[in-house]
Design an enzyme around this catalytic site. Structure first.
Site, PDB file in Angstrom:
ATOM      1  N   HIS A  56       0.857  -1.195   0.000  1.00 26.69           N
ATOM      2  CA  HIS A  56       0.000   0.000   0.000  1.00 26.69           C
ATOM      3  C   HIS A  56       0.884   1.233   0.000  1.00 26.69           C
ATOM      4  CE1 HIS A  56       0.729  -0.512   4.320  1.00 26.69           C
ATOM      5  NE2 HIS A  56       0.176   0.654   4.576  1.00 26.69           N
ATOM      6  N   HIS A  58       1.369   3.908   1.904  1.00 28.28           N
ATOM      7  CA  HIS A  58       1.912   4.659   3.044  1.00 28.28           C
ATOM      8  C   HIS A  58       3.437   4.733   2.996  1.00 28.28           C
ATOM      9  CE1 HIS A  58      -1.898   4.238   5.746  1.00 28.28           C
ATOM     10  NE2 HIS A  58      -1.940   5.287   4.961  1.00 28.28           N
ATOM     11  N   ASP A  60       5.761   4.594   5.135  1.00 27.87           N
ATOM     12  CA  ASP A  60       6.586   3.622   5.859  1.00 27.87           C
ATOM     13  C   ASP A  60       6.609   2.250   5.160  1.00 27.87           C
ATOM     14  OD1 ASP A  60       3.811   3.483   6.776  1.00 27.87           O
ATOM     15  OD2 ASP A  60       4.491   2.023   8.245  1.00 27.87           O
ATOM     16  N   HIS A  61       6.010   2.153   3.980  1.00 27.00           N
ATOM     17  CA  HIS A  61       6.068   0.911   3.188  1.00 27.00           C
ATOM     18  C   HIS A  61       6.710   1.117   1.821  1.00 27.00           C
ATOM     19  CE1 HIS A  61       3.580  -1.369   6.088  1.00 27.00           C
ATOM     20  NE2 HIS A  61       3.297  -0.128   6.438  1.00 27.00           N
ATOM     21  N   HIS A 114      -7.619  -0.301   5.664  1.00 25.16           N
ATOM     22  CA  HIS A 114      -6.536   0.548   6.183  1.00 25.16           C
ATOM     23  C   HIS A 114      -6.262   1.656   5.162  1.00 25.16           C
ATOM     24  CE1 HIS A 114      -2.741   1.528   8.174  1.00 25.16           C
ATOM     25  NE2 HIS A 114      -2.104   1.361   7.032  1.00 25.16           N
ATOM     26  N   ASP A 133      -0.418  -4.015   6.721  1.00 24.79           N
ATOM     27  CA  ASP A 133      -1.149  -3.286   7.765  1.00 24.79           C
ATOM     28  C   ASP A 133      -2.640  -3.624   7.799  1.00 24.79           C
ATOM     29  OD1 ASP A 133       1.300  -2.198   8.179  1.00 24.79           O
ATOM     30  OD2 ASP A 133       0.735  -0.130   7.773  1.00 24.79           O
ATOM     31  N   HIS A 171       4.071  -4.509  11.065  1.00 23.97           N
ATOM     32  CA  HIS A 171       4.637  -3.807  12.227  1.00 23.97           C
ATOM     33  C   HIS A 171       4.759  -4.705  13.451  1.00 23.97           C
ATOM     34  CE1 HIS A 171       4.357   0.394  10.697  1.00 23.97           C
ATOM     35  NE2 HIS A 171       3.373  -0.107   9.959  1.00 23.97           N
TER      36      HIS A 171
HETATM   37 FE    FE Z   1       2.543   0.811   8.130  1.00 24.84          FE
HETATM   38 ZN    ZN Z   2       0.025   1.682   6.540  1.00 26.33          ZN
END
Ligand code: FE
Ligand code: ZN
Length: 255
Positions: A56, A58, A60-61, A114, A133, A171
């Site tokens: 996805h 985001h 942090d990915h 999400h 996530d 995570h």
């Molecule tokens: Fe994440």
């Molecule tokens: Zn995420």
């Protein structure tokens, strides 16, 4: 030869994952939170990155994609999002598509909630679910872009996978998830057993992932929103599963 999977920490609490096909030498990174720990993990094994499987949009990915792509010239596979929020994607995939990593096969599941573009990758032969996530151990992702019925439906797709599949999530949130879950599901023996295991692993500085999906189905209250016992505990007797799920998620948000 069996596939090899490595997991390591990226950023503060993201997991980095490599899956390697010894037959062809192909290696995929599932998401790319940041480049340096992924490069380090590849160098340690003497593997070369051939693919990045993005779940996805985001940051942090996806934060490490540009650097890894420049360094290795790898293929980037990402969700079929119309808004094209993820840069550098070579191949866009939708529900039911099969992605090849060397001779390994990953099946794409769309798991919106999400984010709307969220997908999971299932390696059936390896019995490995990369859920990012959508599903965490003893928890689930926050519902940012979708709604509760949509997220519940996505969790059902993951819950329908066999018990002996391993969950690799995005995570290391397990300890905080356990703390919350015990407030709503304190009599769950599987949860209590998991709580002890998680405390032991964290005290030893070990990751709590992977975990078996079969155990998760017993211990994770977010996967049990259609269990009348959970509705009872929330004083929601007779409520629908998506509604119970929404109540759980809101309580977790406030916890
Ligand atoms: Fe994440
Ligand atoms: Zn995420």
């Amino acid at each position: 030869m069996a596939a090899e999977i490595r997991l390591f920490t990226c950023l503060s609490d993201n997991f980095g994952y490599l899956i390697h096909d010894p037959g062809t030498g192909a290696t995929a990174s599932v998401d790319a939170p940041e480049a340096s720990p992924i490069i380090k993990a590849l160098d340690k094994e003497g593997w070369r990155l051939t693919d990045i499987l993005v779940t996805h949009h985001h940051h942090d990915h996806v934060g490490g994609i540009a650097e890894l792509k420049q360094r290795y010239g790898c293929r980037v596979v990402g969700p079929h999002d119309k808004q094209a929020k993820i840069a550098n994607v070579d191949q866009r995939v939708a529900h039911g598509d099969i992605v090849k990593v060397g001779n390994l096969l990953a099946r794409v599941l769309e798991t919106p909630g999400h984010t709307l573009d969220h997908i999971a990758y299932v390696f059936d032969t390896e019995k490995a679910l990369f859920a990012a996530d959508t599903l965490f151990s003893i928890g689930c992702g926050r519902v940012f872009e979708g709604n509760y019925p949509m997220m519940w439906d996505s969790l059902l797709k993951l819950r329908s996978l066999p018990d002996d599949f391993k969950l690799y999530c995005g995570h290391e949130y397990t300890a905080s998830n356990v703390k919350f879950a015990l407030t709503v599901d304190p009599d769950n023996a599987a949860l209590k057993a998991r709580a002890e295991e998680v405390a032991r692993l964290r005290a030893a500085g070990q990751p709590t992932i992977p975990t078996l999906l079969g155990e998760e189905k017993q211990a994770n209250v977010f996967l049990r929103a259609d269990d009348p016992e959970v509705a009872m505990k929330l004083h929601m007797k007779g409520a629908g599963a998506a509604e119970v799920f929404g109540e759980l998620r809101e309580r977790k948000n406030k916890s």
